[in-house]
Design a protein around this motif. Structure first.
Motif, PDB file in Angstrom:
ATOM      1  N   THR A  28      16.576   0.657  -2.002  1.00 30.95           N
ATOM      2  CA  THR A  28      15.440   0.868  -2.890  1.00 30.95           C
ATOM      3  C   THR A  28      15.302  -0.283  -3.890  1.00 30.95           C
ATOM      4  OG1 THR A  28      15.852   3.223  -2.683  1.00 30.95           O
ATOM      5  CG2 THR A  28      14.396   2.541  -4.463  1.00 30.95           C
ATOM      6  N   ASN A  31      14.261  -3.536  -2.222  1.00 27.41           N
ATOM      7  CA  ASN A  31      12.839  -3.458  -1.861  1.00 27.41           C
ATOM      8  C   ASN A  31      11.954  -3.678  -3.087  1.00 27.41           C
ATOM      9  OD1 ASN A  31      10.553  -2.573  -0.008  1.00 27.41           O
ATOM     10  ND2 ASN A  31      10.373  -1.080  -1.677  1.00 27.41           N
ATOM     11  N   ARG A  32      12.338  -3.049  -4.176  1.00 28.43           N
ATOM     12  CA  ARG A  32      11.536  -3.210  -5.402  1.00 28.43           C
ATOM     13  C   ARG A  32      11.557  -4.657  -5.890  1.00 28.43           C
ATOM     14  NH1 ARG A  32       9.910   1.767  -8.782  1.00 28.43           N
ATOM     15  NH2 ARG A  32      10.279   3.337  -7.182  1.00 28.43           N
ATOM     16  N   ARG A 200       5.514  -2.536  -1.747  1.00 25.14           N
ATOM     17  CA  ARG A 200       6.135  -1.954  -0.567  1.00 25.14           C
ATOM     18  C   ARG A 200       6.934  -0.705  -0.891  1.00 25.14           C
ATOM     19  NH1 ARG A 200       8.303  -7.222  -0.196  1.00 25.14           N
ATOM     20  NH2 ARG A 200       6.533  -8.516   0.395  1.00 25.14           N
ATOM     21  N   VAL A 201       7.068   0.131   0.098  1.00 24.48           N
ATOM     22  CA  VAL A 201       7.947   1.287  -0.053  1.00 24.48           C
ATOM     23  C   VAL A 201       9.020   1.197   1.020  1.00 24.48           C
ATOM     24  CG1 VAL A 201       6.163   2.788  -1.004  1.00 24.48           C
ATOM     25  CG2 VAL A 201       6.507   2.682   1.461  1.00 24.48           C
ATOM     26  N   VAL A 202      10.115   1.886   0.777  1.00 24.00           N
ATOM     27  CA  VAL A 202      11.156   2.007   1.801  1.00 24.00           C
ATOM     28  C   VAL A 202      11.005   3.395   2.398  1.00 24.00           C
ATOM     29  CG1 VAL A 202      13.604   1.946   2.291  1.00 24.00           C
ATOM     30  CG2 VAL A 202      12.687   0.597   0.425  1.00 24.00           C
ATOM     31  N   ILE A 203      10.897   3.445   3.675  1.00 27.07           N
ATOM     32  CA  ILE A 203      10.556   4.734   4.281  1.00 27.07           C
ATOM     33  C   ILE A 203      11.175   4.822   5.667  1.00 27.07           C
ATOM     34  CG2 ILE A 203       8.357   3.818   5.182  1.00 27.07           C
ATOM     35  CD1 ILE A 203       7.096   6.553   4.669  1.00 27.07           C
ATOM     36  N   ASP A 207       9.551  10.091   7.978  1.00 29.31           N
ATOM     37  CA  ASP A 207       8.653  10.296   6.850  1.00 29.31           C
ATOM     38  C   ASP A 207       7.290   9.671   7.136  1.00 29.31           C
ATOM     39  OD1 ASP A 207      10.458  11.768   5.438  1.00 29.31           O
ATOM     40  OD2 ASP A 207      10.875  10.284   3.898  1.00 29.31           O
ATOM     41  N   LEU A 211       3.847  11.680   7.117  1.00 23.30           N
ATOM     42  CA  LEU A 211       2.726  11.231   6.294  1.00 23.30           C
ATOM     43  C   LEU A 211       1.486  11.019   7.148  1.00 23.30           C
ATOM     44  CD1 LEU A 211       3.885   8.519   3.755  1.00 23.30           C
ATOM     45  CD2 LEU A 211       2.629  10.615   3.266  1.00 23.30           C
ATOM     46  N   PHE A 344       3.381   5.881  11.563  1.00 15.35           N
ATOM     47  CA  PHE A 344       2.316   6.431  10.717  1.00 15.35           C
ATOM     48  C   PHE A 344       1.023   6.557  11.516  1.00 15.35           C
ATOM     49  CE2 PHE A 344      -1.262   5.853   7.757  1.00 15.35           C
ATOM     50  CZ  PHE A 344      -1.044   6.946   6.915  1.00 15.35           C
ATOM     51  N   ARG A 378       2.756  -0.793   1.234  1.00 11.31           N
ATOM     52  CA  ARG A 378       2.188   0.511   0.895  1.00 11.31           C
ATOM     53  C   ARG A 378       0.813   0.684   1.553  1.00 11.31           C
ATOM     54  NH1 ARG A 378       3.647   3.896  -3.580  1.00 11.31           N
ATOM     55  NH2 ARG A 378       5.045   2.235  -4.192  1.00 11.31           N
ATOM     56  N   LEU A 381       0.316   2.677   4.728  1.00 12.01           N
ATOM     57  CA  LEU A 381       0.238   4.142   4.653  1.00 12.01           C
ATOM     58  C   LEU A 381      -1.130   4.526   4.099  1.00 12.01           C
ATOM     59  CD1 LEU A 381       3.835   4.650   3.216  1.00 12.01           C
ATOM     60  CD2 LEU A 381       3.124   4.728   5.622  1.00 12.01           C
TER      61      LEU A 381
ATOM     62  N   TRP B 280      -2.524  11.989  -2.462  1.00  6.31           N
ATOM     63  CA  TRP B 280      -1.866  10.936  -1.682  1.00  6.31           C
ATOM     64  C   TRP B 280      -1.003  10.050  -2.593  1.00  6.31           C
ATOM     65  CZ3 TRP B 280      -1.114  10.968   3.234  1.00  6.31           C
ATOM     66  CH2 TRP B 280      -0.737   9.802   3.907  1.00  6.31           C
ATOM     67  N   LEU B 284       2.964   9.344  -2.275  1.00  9.63           N
ATOM     68  CA  LEU B 284       3.526   8.000  -2.091  1.00  9.63           C
ATOM     69  C   LEU B 284       4.451   7.633  -3.254  1.00  9.63           C
ATOM     70  CD1 LEU B 284       0.943   5.648  -0.382  1.00  9.63           C
ATOM     71  CD2 LEU B 284       2.446   7.374   0.557  1.00  9.63           C
ATOM     72  N   GLY B 288      10.605   5.847  -1.929  1.00  8.14           N
ATOM     73  CA  GLY B 288      11.473   4.842  -2.598  1.00  8.14           C
ATOM     74  C   GLY B 288      10.674   3.731  -3.234  1.00  8.14           C
TER      75      GLY B 288
END
Ligand SMILES: Cc1ncc(C[n+]2csc(CCOP(=O)(O)OP(=O)(O)O)c2C)c(N)n1
Ligand SMILES: Cc1ncc(C[n+]2csc(CCOP(=O)(O)OP(=O)(O)O)c2C)c(N)n1
Ligand code: SF4
Ligand code: SF4
Ligand SMILES: [Mg+2]
Ligand SMILES: [Mg+2]
Lengths: 587, 288, 587, 288
Positions: A28, A31-32, A200-203, A207, A211, A344, A378, A381, B280, B284, B288
């Motif tokens: 996390t 990624n951030r 960005r997200v970590v996924i 998940d 989503l 997704f 992100r 998604l 949404w 989101l 993470g």
């Protein structure tokens, strides 16, 4: 040390020791910071005890696979060293808790062993539970990552528990960091290239799939817990109340799919998710959905089989079952996502396809894709990436002239798709039955009707338009790597490595197994001198399926299989590819 | 307002002349009229068996599922659209053999469904094998020396298993049967109505006459309190389940769908817009 | 009329009107007289009402298929005439009950309509129930068969009910016979060739399979009723008490197969029998049997699918499911009997194979083979045709030196088969688990072990020795007809007709689908200029399977499919074969 | 005579420290010794779950089946060899969710088996989802807002469903549990022993302490008559099933296998000769 495009960090210990959340923390934070991460967990079918480990790749470019090597190994027990040190290259680092008196086995002198009193520091700070946080701080130091993002993460993660929890955990991170700088500063030579900050997200794939389903209009989900599919249900249990939908944990998988079919008949978008054993139990109902032309979505997150097999291990071995698993002949669509964005997308599109083609849509995911984490933009998604399209439906208007009880739900149309009504629509009543039936839905054993109805159901998929094959790299490749599912990411990585070695290498992957995209696949492979079909199963299911469709009998086709429960590494693929490239010219 | 004709289809019945299922069909159709339902608001989920064909003869939305899976499918129908009246139907084999697991879970979940089990103590459609409700000693194709199993006691099982509405009707006793069906549909929760529906072809023991001689009607017992669970079990035990009428009803019943937090009141079947932006974003943000 | 090699007689009426037993009567008597018979019932998924018919071919040579035409049609109602008269050739006979005022539809003037007051005669004799017996007597007259064997049959069949039943029934037969002789003597022109007296029985494929199982040592059978498989259970229920075994009608098919697996683990020979819907429910357990290497036999009497489909109609559409129906990859054997002798043989051998290879053995039968009756030499039903061979077993002697709890049930052997113990054997205890396991049976997720165990299980079938392909006719055929199951008998008949037309025609059929007999099939087809693969399904499952194995892509291969629920007639095959033979030379 | 060591395997347990299943294992092993069994005469059929791993630790013939199918397989084992002591084991999910149908039918068939259900009110092995025995309101991974279903009441269901032996033990109360297991094995028919076996990892509500406070021991109630079916149901109703001890036993129980006509006494597993000529002739004579 020169700047590197990626670092592979791994933490290992006993199950139940917080390995997961520690790995998640690193993933996390990295990624951030703007790095791309890929997180890979190895665990076994028990709750506490037994070796588990979590490897996080931190990279300056997008990554979709694990690596052959580990640059930084964090060991919470000796077993972790013994089981993993082989993948630590010369110059690599092994950070170990001094508490267990770690030793490097003979032959691994090239790795640096760094003993740090993780347990002791944690105890000093108030609780042995913080041991892993000390390791996180130490890891940050070893990888030359800034500390603030880690402290921010701790603040966010424990924020709800108050300062009494946040403070000591931050102190633990700090202590680990400081102590490395003080005692092993000479070993902190890793220099990651600049991050690429982004949104960005970590996924995980599970998940992402959940989503996608939500965005695709799924409002009813029924499932029975099973590794590695339970997360799909659990994610939807969290989110479904936000959209007014419902998730039912049913008494078994048979109930789950039949519940979803009931909901689909009624016009709600419904799904179930399972893995092999549960999928086997759903075979009868799949035929019902196909025969009644009821939309339903079923995700199979494949794991190592047969039977109970190795429930926490990777495999891609239900593919032919997805095509042939039910008795009789029942048209269906089988999608094969190979990445987070595709998971997704397929999660979302499956519902449109199910309603457009009025048949079951199966999503063939796998454990690696489902459980491992990845950085993804992100924007991928996107809840609006495809509008909800409900396929052919009649309106109450259309039905006005239909005498009650005489609606032809299964009208013979050119496309094979018949406009449907759903309960509640006046004059739209009909019989949906798993028995062969006439246009009205009435049971019929008339031979001529039977032929028409079989042809109608199969005709629906003749014009199937969704992209079935994707290709990257040169069309006139010396070798094309081919696969489905999570193996594709590994092949992409391998293709890059082979290209770097000067080979002309292409990558082809299947997005759909049924209806089989024969023409597109022939075209995609037309210019390739060699094709290496890489699959995680023992019998070569993808290649066999290709062969059924006339592709893959020539000597330019080669098969590379793995079925030990461990995903391919890019290095393994490169090695095999090189061996095949070395073969005498094909005939 | 719908009439009897509105609930009929053009399909001719496939049952043997004299089959008990005719009576069940008639009582069901009468009840639908009496309940003032409209065909388009009716969803019937039927199993496989002679019994399961009943849906073919009732004008409504009919889902004819695979053997034994009526209840999960019916639950899906109801959750998808709470405006519908959902009726499950099946035989004793469908309900209590292959469908037994789902039956037990339906009892305790208490979704608002009415479940009509057409019990003839035999497998009709497969030509005369014994069923879970066949009496001990009963001779059939698969028990030529007599059945060696103790039968399922569906009513006792239902009451003990947490049902909120349990009744038994008899195909020949039309007015009571129709009343029970109506009460079942009105009940806010899962209503089991086990219906004695003789098979004239394969069951020559449990015939109309046999039942007429052996059944007692609970309705004629003013002292009987159908809201007392233990009394119900006791009575069923004493009568060997040879009773008709309302056996048990839990007046506090709250259906499953009313207990699902945040379940939309409007049919899920009609939800086909994109997820709200705000929702949404909230989701989101959890990632993470 | 010249002597003929065969007559096709058919009786039709409403279900529940005794059509079955009437057909059985004719078939039984003709068989006893020394004719070869083939009996074919057409019925639907209801108990009373709805058209049903039963066609009996009576021939002077062995017959294994129905015919395109009907020489004598006995109609108990007008519907029977309307639905069947098209197959009555010019000069053919329609015997109809005068009670319903039969009429021949326009365009069928070539057939002779004979009205006989069947109902009235029966009533005169005491009961309308004897109507069919009148028809039997009349039929005997029309086919010029002697009456005594029919009277004997009546005596035997009703003997237990006493003279009060036998007498009137015999009188009914006599009346029918006499009345035809008196009133329609000029139409009794059929002259069957001489019978070939022998020791034959009339039997269905299901009964033959059940008998084979009994002879093969089956002592536990568990099943759930389903058309067209219930007879297998019902036959064994009759016979099992004679050998001390037990048949359990279980609560569903999942219970049935798991019960059989429990029994197989314990060392008893056990089986289940089902059709498509039930077979779909058994998929999970099949994987368990394969993984635990537990012998179990499963017969799938295929019917028209998918889902509930047309339960009383013929199809061969579960074939690929039998190979791929369970999740993961689990070795199994799939046998395909095509005749009564093969059904008996496979029913018997399946148990030897299951114990020798320690895996599930599936028997792919079908409705036509299972339900239709045929004359067969009694000697074919030889209880000693193959001795019971139990495969690799340890003895208590062998186990003496094994410390308790340390027996290696899954020892890695060259053949892949590991000698097994069964409960009761001292020191033979082990764990049989559907999870991946080590040689001892203990659960293991070790990758190297996994590979060894997968290879071991697949290795077992590498040396599979049972005949996989059979061939008749010239090796250098202009056309070879190829199929499985009951379709083979039809092809044999068609091949004979084509040969009579002067074609060089061969016949090849598969006796085993898994492990697939690739080499044998290549050899069997090597000399054929054309191959017509004839299957009763919509997707060409046999040809697809062949293609997976590299056979069938060349233009000499042609596919002929039928999926309307009605078996091919020999004439249809001849016509299609002729069309293919007419095609321009293959490239 | 076998000792405790004879019933142990070399496999180290995969359970979490403190798991209730350890106590079940110990009581089982003690009982096997007390019953004077030999490992080779013991067949354990186990389901999937943490609970289902118990067989891995007991030296005997172990069949570890797929999820929920313990009882059909165990019936197959027993019918194949009546010399064996057959013990089925599984969790509350295995037994009462996916296995519910088989459970109900096993009750009334009454094959001579002992069935130990290790009930922790949770799905352990899949990491903490609610189970059919989870209390209403219980929060788990799949019921974050609390369980909205009424739980299965296994004991009531068993007694009502026709069981001939029903008991409940507690993993912590070793002597009683061992006694119940022995009584179950000795019982000529199907014996259900529901065993409270706390999951220390995923169930923080129904803990050892919670049970110690809430359970009452039937053994201390001299007035209780375990052969009275209605009394058993009444007591279970009154105590919400929070009792241990023998709840019901039918003293007239005759096991299924004794009711099968002509079933060979010697193990079917050993029958591997050809069918007798006379028998064969008799069968062939029945054919047309
Ligand atoms: C999975 C499956 N197994 C078996 C069957 C065959 N089958 C059809 S109806 C039936 C049982 C009929 O008995 P019941 O449910 O009592 O209904 P009835 O005909 O007596 O009304 C069976 C076993 C099936 N259709 N599907
Ligand atoms: C057909 C099938 N569905 C789901 C699973 C996954 N699974 C494994 S154990 C289990 C349930 C565990 O709960 P329980 O039976 O109560 O056992 P416990 O672990 O609590 O002892 C499930 C659902 C499976 N193995 N097979
Ligand atoms: S067989 Fe029995 S149940 Fe079926 S239709 Fe006939 S009488 Fe009714
Ligand atoms: S998760 Fe629960 S049931 Fe499973 S071993 Fe741990 S404590 Fe026991
Ligand atoms: Mg019935
Ligand atoms: Mg549990």
């Amino acid at each position: 040390m020169a700047e590197t495009r990626g670092v592979a960090w791994k933490i290992g210990g006993d199950q139940g020791e917080g390995i997961d959340s520690t790995g998640d923390a690193l993933a996390t934070v990295a990624n951030r910071m703007g790095y791309y991460v890929y997180g890979y967990k190895s665990f076994s079918s028990r709750i506490k005890g037994g070796h588990t480990n979590y490897k996080v790749r931190v990279a300056t470019v997008p990554v979709e696979a694990t690596t052959d090597t580990t640059d930084v190994l964090v060991a919470l027990n000796q077993e972790t060293i013994d089981k993993n040190v082989a993948e630590v290259p010369a110059g690599g680092l092994v950070l170990a808790d001094a508490a267990f008196h770690p030793v490097l086995p003979a032959g691994h002198a090239g790795a640096h062993l760094i003993e740090l009193p993780l347990t002791q520091i944690a105890k000093e700070l108030g609780s042995v539970l913080m041991r892993n946080m000390v390791a996180v701080g130490a890891s940050a130091a070893l990888m030359n990552l800034p500390l603030e993002p880690f402290q921010d993460y701790v603040a966010r993660r424990f924020g709800s528990k108050g300062a009494a929890v946040v403070g000591p955990n931050q102190a633990a991170v700090q202590r680990g960091y400081d102590q490395i700088r003080a005692e092993a500063g000479h070993l902190t030579q890793i220099r990651l290239g600049d991050p690429h900050p982004g949104d960005r997200v970590v996924i995980t794939g599970n998940d992402a799939l959940a989503l996608g389903a939500l965005a695709g209009g799924c409002r009813i989900m029924a499932a029975y817990p099973i590794t590695p599919a339970s997360d799909v249900m659990e994610a939807l249990i969290k989110w479904m109340p936000l959209v007014g939908g419902v998730v039912v944990q049913s008494e078994d998988e048979i109930a789950a799919i039949n519940l979803a079919i009931g909901a689909g008949f009624t016009g709600a978008r419904a799904m179930t998710a399972t893995s092999g054993p549960g999928f086997s139990l759903m075979q009868e109902a799949l035929g019902l959905a196909s025969m009644t032309e009821t939309p339903v979505v079923v995700a199979d997150i494949q794991r190592s089989g047969p039977s109970t097999g190795m429930p926490t291990k990777q495999e891609q071995s239900d593919l032919l079952q997805m095509l042939n698993g039910s008795h009789g002949e029942s048209p269906r669509i089988v999608l094969t996502p190979s990445s987070i964005p595709e998971a997704f997308a397929d999660g979302m599109d499956a519902f449109n396809l199910a309603e457009q083609y009025q048949c079951p849509v199966l999503i063939a995911s796998d454990l690696s894709l489902g459980l491992w984490t990845q950085s993804v933009e992100r924007s991928v998604l996107d809840r609006t990436r495809a509008p909800i399209v409900r396929g052919a439906m009649v309106t109450e208007r259309d039905l006005e002239d239909v005498p009650s009880g005489q609606f032809k739900r299964y009208a013979l149309t050119e496309s094979g798709v018949s406009p449907r009504s759903v309960p509640g629509m006046k004059h739209g009543q009909f019989l949906a039955t798993g028995a062969e039936h006439a246009e009205s839905g009435k049971v019929s054993e008339d031979p001529a009707n039977r032929v028409q109805m079989m042809q109608k159901r199969f005709r629906k998929l003749e014009g199937f338009a969704r992209e079935g094959v994707r290709r990257e790299g040169p069309a006139d490749a010396d070798m094309t790597l081919l696969s489905v599912g999570s193996t594709v990411g590994i092949l992409r990585e391998a293709a890059g490595m082979l290209a770097a070695q000067g080979h002309r290498v292409g990558l082809v992957w299947l997005r759909v197994l049924a209806p089989f995209p024969t023409r597109a696949l022939i075209e995609a492979l037309a210019g390739s001198r060699r094709v290496l079909v890489v699959e995680q199963n023992a019998t070569g299911q993808v290649l066999n399926l290709m062969r059924t469709h006339g592709i893959g009998h020539e000597p330019r086709f080669h098969s590379f299989l793995k079925y030990d429960g461990v995903p391919f590494t890019p290095g393994e693929v490169v090695q095999q590819a090189a061996a095949v490239l070395d073969l005498a010219e094909v005939l | 307002m719908a009439t009897l004709a509105d609930f009929k289809t053009s399909e001719k019945s496939w049952w043997c002349p004299g089959c008990g299922d005719f009576g069940v069909l008639a009582a069901l159709q009468k009840s639908l009229v009496a309940l003032d339902l409209e065909p388009e608001k009716l969803a019937i989920v039927a199993g496989i068996g002679c019994s399961g064909k009943i849906g073919n003869y009732v004008n409504g939305y009919n889902l004819h599922v695979v053997h034994g899976r009526v209840l999960p499918s019916a639950m899906g129908v109801r959750l998808a659209n709470r405006d519908l009246t959902v009726i499950g139907v099946g035989g004793d084999g469908d309900a209590y053999a292959i469908g037994m697991g789902h039956f037990m879970h339906a009892l305790r979940r208490n979704v608002n469904l009415t479940y009509l089990v057409m019990d003839n103590h035999i497998y009709g459609l497969t030509k005369g094998q014994y069923s879970p409700t066949s009496d001990s000693g009963f001779k059939t194709k698969t028990t030529p020396a007599g059945n060696i199993e103790a039968p399922v006691r569906p009513l006792t099982t239902a009451v003990a298993g947490g049902a909120t509405f349990v009744a038994q009707g008899f195909s020949s006793w039309q007015p009571q049967l129709a009343e029970l069906i109506q009460a079942g549909v009105r009940h806010p929760g899962f209503a089991l109505i086990n219906i004695i529906s003789p098979c004239v072809t394969y069951n020559k023991v449990n015939t109309y006459d046999w039942y007429k001689q052996n059944l007692t009607n609970l309705a004629s017992d003013d002292a009987y309190d159908p809201t007392d669970r233990v009394a119900a079990l006791t009575r069923l035990n004493a009568t060997d389940e040879l009773v008709t009428g309302l056996i048990y009803r839990d007046p506090t019943s709250v259906p499953y769908e009313d207990r699902v937090a945040h379940l939309a009141k409007e049919p899920l079947a009609h939800q086909d817009g994109p997820v709200d932006q705000a929702v949404w974003d909230k989701i989101l943000a959890q990632l993470g």
